[in-house]
Design a protein around this motif. Structure first.
Motif, PDB file in Angstrom:
ATOM      1  N   ALA A 224     -48.338 -41.471  17.755  1.00 29.13           N
ATOM      2  CA  ALA A 224     -47.935 -42.759  17.184  1.00 29.13           C
ATOM      3  C   ALA A 224     -46.863 -43.384  18.061  1.00 29.13           C
ATOM      4  O   ALA A 224     -46.031 -42.687  18.648  1.00 29.13           O
ATOM      5  CB  ALA A 224     -47.415 -42.578  15.753  1.00 29.13           C
ATOM      6  N   ILE A 225     -46.895 -44.707  18.160  1.00 29.34           N
ATOM      7  CA  ILE A 225     -45.904 -45.467  18.910  1.00 29.34           C
ATOM      8  C   ILE A 225     -45.379 -46.551  17.978  1.00 29.34           C
ATOM      9  O   ILE A 225     -46.140 -47.171  17.234  1.00 29.34           O
ATOM     10  CB  ILE A 225     -46.533 -46.052  20.195  1.00 29.34           C
ATOM     11  N   HIS A 226     -44.069 -46.784  17.991  1.00 26.99           N
ATOM     12  CA  HIS A 226     -43.431 -47.632  16.980  1.00 26.99           C
ATOM     13  C   HIS A 226     -43.057 -49.003  17.546  1.00 26.99           C
ATOM     14  O   HIS A 226     -42.643 -49.124  18.707  1.00 26.99           O
ATOM     15  CB  HIS A 226     -42.183 -46.943  16.426  1.00 26.99           C
ATOM     16  N   HIS A 233     -40.581 -61.808   5.628  1.00 28.48           N
ATOM     17  CA  HIS A 233     -39.418 -62.498   6.194  1.00 28.48           C
ATOM     18  C   HIS A 233     -38.375 -61.544   6.782  1.00 28.48           C
ATOM     19  O   HIS A 233     -37.220 -61.945   6.972  1.00 28.48           O
ATOM     20  CB  HIS A 233     -38.746 -63.400   5.143  1.00 28.48           C
ATOM     21  N   GLN A 234     -38.770 -60.329   7.086  1.00 26.11           N
ATOM     22  CA  GLN A 234     -37.854 -59.413   7.756  1.00 26.11           C
ATOM     23  C   GLN A 234     -38.644 -58.488   8.670  1.00 26.11           C
ATOM     24  O   GLN A 234     -39.840 -58.264   8.471  1.00 26.11           O
ATOM     25  CB  GLN A 234     -37.059 -58.603   6.733  1.00 26.11           C
ATOM     26  N   TYR A 235     -37.953 -57.992   9.689  1.00 23.32           N
ATOM     27  CA  TYR A 235     -38.610 -57.134  10.664  1.00 23.32           C
ATOM     28  C   TYR A 235     -38.405 -55.670  10.277  1.00 23.32           C
ATOM     29  O   TYR A 235     -37.280 -55.233  10.035  1.00 23.32           O
ATOM     30  CB  TYR A 235     -38.049 -57.392  12.061  1.00 23.32           C
ATOM     31  N   ILE A 236     -39.511 -54.964  10.214  1.00 19.36           N
ATOM     32  CA  ILE A 236     -39.471 -53.544   9.870  1.00 19.36           C
ATOM     33  C   ILE A 236     -40.173 -52.751  10.977  1.00 19.36           C
ATOM     34  O   ILE A 236     -40.941 -53.304  11.768  1.00 19.36           O
ATOM     35  CB  ILE A 236     -40.146 -53.264   8.512  1.00 19.36           C
ATOM     36  N   THR A 237     -39.906 -51.482  11.019  1.00 19.23           N
ATOM     37  CA  THR A 237     -40.526 -50.611  12.020  1.00 19.23           C
ATOM     38  C   THR A 237     -41.865 -50.105  11.497  1.00 19.23           C
ATOM     39  O   THR A 237     -41.934 -49.529  10.413  1.00 19.23           O
ATOM     40  CB  THR A 237     -39.613 -49.425  12.346  1.00 19.23           C
ATOM     41  N   LYS A 238     -42.906 -50.343  12.281  1.00 14.99           N
ATOM     42  CA  LYS A 238     -44.234 -49.869  11.933  1.00 14.99           C
ATOM     43  C   LYS A 238     -44.770 -49.008  13.069  1.00 14.99           C
ATOM     44  O   LYS A 238     -44.386 -49.164  14.222  1.00 14.99           O
ATOM     45  CB  LYS A 238     -45.184 -51.036  11.665  1.00 14.99           C
ATOM     46  N   ALA A 239     -45.664 -48.129  12.719  1.00 19.02           N
ATOM     47  CA  ALA A 239     -46.241 -47.214  13.700  1.00 19.02           C
ATOM     48  C   ALA A 239     -47.667 -47.638  14.032  1.00 19.02           C
ATOM     49  O   ALA A 239     -48.441 -47.980  13.136  1.00 19.02           O
ATOM     50  CB  ALA A 239     -46.233 -45.783  13.181  1.00 19.02           C
ATOM     51  N   ALA A 240     -47.984 -47.632  15.315  1.00 13.89           N
ATOM     52  CA  ALA A 240     -49.358 -47.821  15.777  1.00 13.89           C
ATOM     53  C   ALA A 240     -49.939 -46.438  16.055  1.00 13.89           C
ATOM     54  O   ALA A 240     -49.526 -45.767  17.003  1.00 13.89           O
ATOM     55  CB  ALA A 240     -49.388 -48.688  17.022  1.00 13.89           C
ATOM     56  N   ASP A 253     -61.656 -41.764  26.139  1.00 11.96           N
ATOM     57  CA  ASP A 253     -61.925 -43.008  25.427  1.00 11.96           C
ATOM     58  C   ASP A 253     -60.923 -43.148  24.290  1.00 11.96           C
ATOM     59  O   ASP A 253     -60.532 -42.154  23.661  1.00 11.96           O
ATOM     60  CB  ASP A 253     -63.348 -43.030  24.875  1.00 11.96           C
ATOM     61  N   ILE A 254     -60.501 -44.379  24.040  1.00 16.94           N
ATOM     62  CA  ILE A 254     -59.605 -44.666  22.916  1.00 16.94           C
ATOM     63  C   ILE A 254     -60.466 -44.920  21.688  1.00 16.94           C
ATOM     64  O   ILE A 254     -61.229 -45.890  21.641  1.00 16.94           O
ATOM     65  CB  ILE A 254     -58.711 -45.882  23.229  1.00 16.94           C
ATOM     66  N   LEU A 255     -60.362 -44.044  20.709  1.00 13.27           N
ATOM     67  CA  LEU A 255     -61.225 -44.136  19.531  1.00 13.27           C
ATOM     68  C   LEU A 255     -60.766 -45.207  18.557  1.00 13.27           C
ATOM     69  O   LEU A 255     -61.570 -45.699  17.760  1.00 13.27           O
ATOM     70  CB  LEU A 255     -61.293 -42.774  18.830  1.00 13.27           C
ATOM     71  N   GLY A 256     -59.503 -45.554  18.590  1.00 14.20           N
ATOM     72  CA  GLY A 256     -59.027 -46.590  17.697  1.00 14.20           C
ATOM     73  C   GLY A 256     -57.519 -46.642  17.630  1.00 14.20           C
ATOM     74  O   GLY A 256     -56.818 -45.731  18.080  1.00 14.20           O
ATOM     75  N   VAL A 257     -57.018 -47.753  17.063  1.00 18.42           N
ATOM     76  CA  VAL A 257     -55.579 -47.952  16.855  1.00 18.42           C
ATOM     77  C   VAL A 257     -55.390 -48.445  15.424  1.00 18.42           C
ATOM     78  O   VAL A 257     -56.001 -49.447  15.020  1.00 18.42           O
ATOM     79  CB  VAL A 257     -54.985 -48.962  17.847  1.00 18.42           C
ATOM     80  N   TRP A 258     -54.563 -47.761  14.652  1.00 16.52           N
ATOM     81  CA  TRP A 258     -54.300 -48.112  13.257  1.00 16.52           C
ATOM     82  C   TRP A 258     -52.826 -48.456  13.096  1.00 16.52           C
ATOM     83  O   TRP A 258     -51.951 -47.791  13.666  1.00 16.52           O
ATOM     84  CB  TRP A 258     -54.656 -46.954  12.328  1.00 16.52           C
ATOM     85  N   ILE A 259     -52.536 -49.491  12.313  1.00 15.84           N
ATOM     86  CA  ILE A 259     -51.155 -49.938  12.077  1.00 15.84           C
ATOM     87  C   ILE A 259     -50.734 -49.506  10.684  1.00 15.84           C
ATOM     88  O   ILE A 259     -51.419 -49.791   9.692  1.00 15.84           O
ATOM     89  CB  ILE A 259     -51.019 -51.467  12.215  1.00 15.84           C
ATOM     90  N   GLY A 260     -49.613 -48.791  10.589  1.00 17.43           N
ATOM     91  CA  GLY A 260     -49.098 -48.339   9.296  1.00 17.43           C
ATOM     92  C   GLY A 260     -47.588 -48.327   9.288  1.00 17.43           C
ATOM     93  O   GLY A 260     -46.940 -48.403  10.335  1.00 17.43           O
ATOM     94  N   GLU A 261     -47.013 -48.221   8.088  1.00 15.21           N
ATOM     95  CA  GLU A 261     -45.561 -48.293   7.954  1.00 15.21           C
ATOM     96  C   GLU A 261     -44.877 -46.983   8.302  1.00 15.21           C
ATOM     97  O   GLU A 261     -43.844 -46.974   8.936  1.00 15.21           O
ATOM     98  CB  GLU A 261     -45.189 -48.727   6.525  1.00 15.21           C
TER      99      GLU A 261
END
Length: 457
Positions: A224-226, A233-240, A253-261
């Motif tokens: 995961a990369i943050h 209306h505010q910036y929070i840290t999320k993980a890719a 091969d890159i199978l996918g990228v998911w965005i989560g908190e």
């Protein structure tokens, strides 16, 4: 794009044909080459090839201009480009109406009722790689004609959008892209136009993220990369969450990228289930770092798969609080553990390590003992496989490339904006992955024997 390629060749020919003593003539002397272009367009199924343009017409065109620099040549190419576009659209309208301009046709009652006529022009400025070009779009009275080479409501020629997306994929901001396009092509584009062009790839992002995958992957790396993302209306840290797989032929091969908190077993389980829904039936070894939730999610979704925790991450986390005066001696003893020939030798080395350093650094010893089942997986494989799975350097290298691209963007307006740039970056990165893993023929033979039952299943 074909027209641009032709003009690139024509530019070289003009340079070779031009002479310093040329005399300025009237522009209407260049008319024969434009008539020749129109005649070539009327030949259905023929490919526009500048090799067929007669040398006499080219010399006549050059002699009609007073070229003193390459800028003069490019300006002339720009005018000719506009004429070619105009001619192409005129021919398209002729094919639509069924008769040429000013051609006399019968006016019988039935034919006259269903007949369509020309209805003037509408002006449009098209952004091209030669700069902004003004063209007149021919119209018909019934409104049935729609230009094919420059579609209706489109003001960007082929190739311009691709270049803007390529700059965006390199991590440039919208204002920087506008300035770069202005410097390169003398074309003014707004930040809003860049945003609209990027929004066009949303269906491509969705299709890429949901594309079918292979049934079996020998090795899968997860990390995961943050990033900072704006939400409410505010910036929070999320993980890719990034998943990289090595295919049966040894290619990455890159199978996918998911965005989560946040990183949790629940989210990683949703990622695992997504992979299964896209066709993944089995993974031999999952290679992960020390993030939370990996083990639980993998065991729930792929119970037969083995887990290898990154040795480098384990060393860093376990020796974080080791004193500087002891780190050299402690690492010397620790190397005997993870560099052992087999697991039995490694366990003996771990017992010796525990006896020596248990009192001074109990947390370090405890970390290795508690995670030994997922740290010792690579001992069951030959050296060629160990070099691949003992560390997550493969996906760490991918994350470094992502950071290099996104370093100029400290934050993102929403999840979609982050997802789009990571998608474009992924496509660009994967296109450069042309070689297989080292000694993959040996690795493949080993895996075919070790997992013969699961491969046949």
């Amino acid at each position: 794009i074909q027209i641009i390629q032709v003009f690139s060749e024509l530019f070289g020919r003009v340079l070779r044909t031009s002479r310093p003593h040329q005399i300025l003539c009237k522009k209407n002397k260049a008319l024969p080459i434009r008539q020749d272009l129109k005649q070539r367009k009327n030949l259905k199924g023929s490919v526009f090839n500048m090799e067929k343009t007669s040398k006499e017409l080219l010399k006549e065109f050059v002699n009609s201009q007073n070229f003193t620099s390459t800028t003069d040549i490019m300006n002339s190419m720009k005018e000719l480009f506009s004429d070619v576009l105009q001619t192409v659209m005129e021919v398209e309208l002729e094919e639509k109406l069924g008769y040429e301009k000013s051609e006399r046709v019968s006016n019988t009652g039935e034919e006259n009722m269903s007949k369509n006529y020309r209805n003037g022009y509408s002006k449009k400025t098209v952004k091209t790689q030669l700069g902004e070009v003004d063209v007149k779009i021919p119209r018909d009275r019934n409104g049935e004609y729609s230009p094919q080479i420059i579609e209706k409501y489109n003001r960007n020629a082929d190739g311009m959008e691709e270049k803007i997306l390529a700059l965006y994929a390199c991590g440039m901001s919208q204002s920087d892209i506008s300035g770069q396009i202005k410097n390169l092509y003398d074309v003014d584009i707004s930040d809003g136009l860049v945003s609209k062009l990027v929004d066009k790839i949303t269906p491509d992002v969705t299709a890429w993220q949901n594309r079918p995958l292979d049934a079996v992957y020998p090795f899968v790396f997860m990390d995961a990369i943050h990033y900072k993302v704006k939400e409410n209306h505010q910036y929070i840290t999320k993980a890719a969450y990034v998943v990289l797989g090595i295919q049966a032929d040894g290619r990455k091969d890159i199978l996918g990228v998911w965005i989560g908190e946040n990183e949790s077993a629940k989210f990683w389980l949703s990622v695992m289930n997504d992979l299964k829904n896209r066709g993944v039936k089995d993974v031999y070894v999952f290679c992960v770092d020390g993030l939370t939730g990996f083990r639980e999610a993998i065991n729930a979704a792929f119970p037969k798969s083995q887990i290898q925790r990154c040795i480098i991450h384990q060393i860093r986390s376990s020796t974080r609080y080791v004193s500087c005066k002891d780190i050299k001696f402690l690492m010397s003893d620790l190397k005997k553990v993870y560099q052992a020939i087999n697991e039995d030798e490694a366990l003996n080395a771990l017992l010796e390590f525990k006896e020596k350093w248990q009192k001074s650094y109990p947390s370090c010893v405890k970390s290795w003992e508690e995670n030994w089942d997922i740290l010792s997986t690579f001992f069951a494989y030959p050296a060629e496989v160990r070099k691949i799975i003992y560390t997550t350097n493969i996906i760490e290298g991918l994350n470094r490339q992502f950071r290099k691209i996104t370093k100029n963007k400290p934050s993102f307006t929403n999840d979609d904006s982050l997802r789009k740039i990571l998608y474009l970056a992924s496509k660009n990165i994967v296109s450069h992955w042309s070689v297989t893993c080292r000694n993959w023929d040996v690795v493949s033979d080993q895996l075919s024997i070790m997992f013969a039952d699961r491969k046949s299943a």
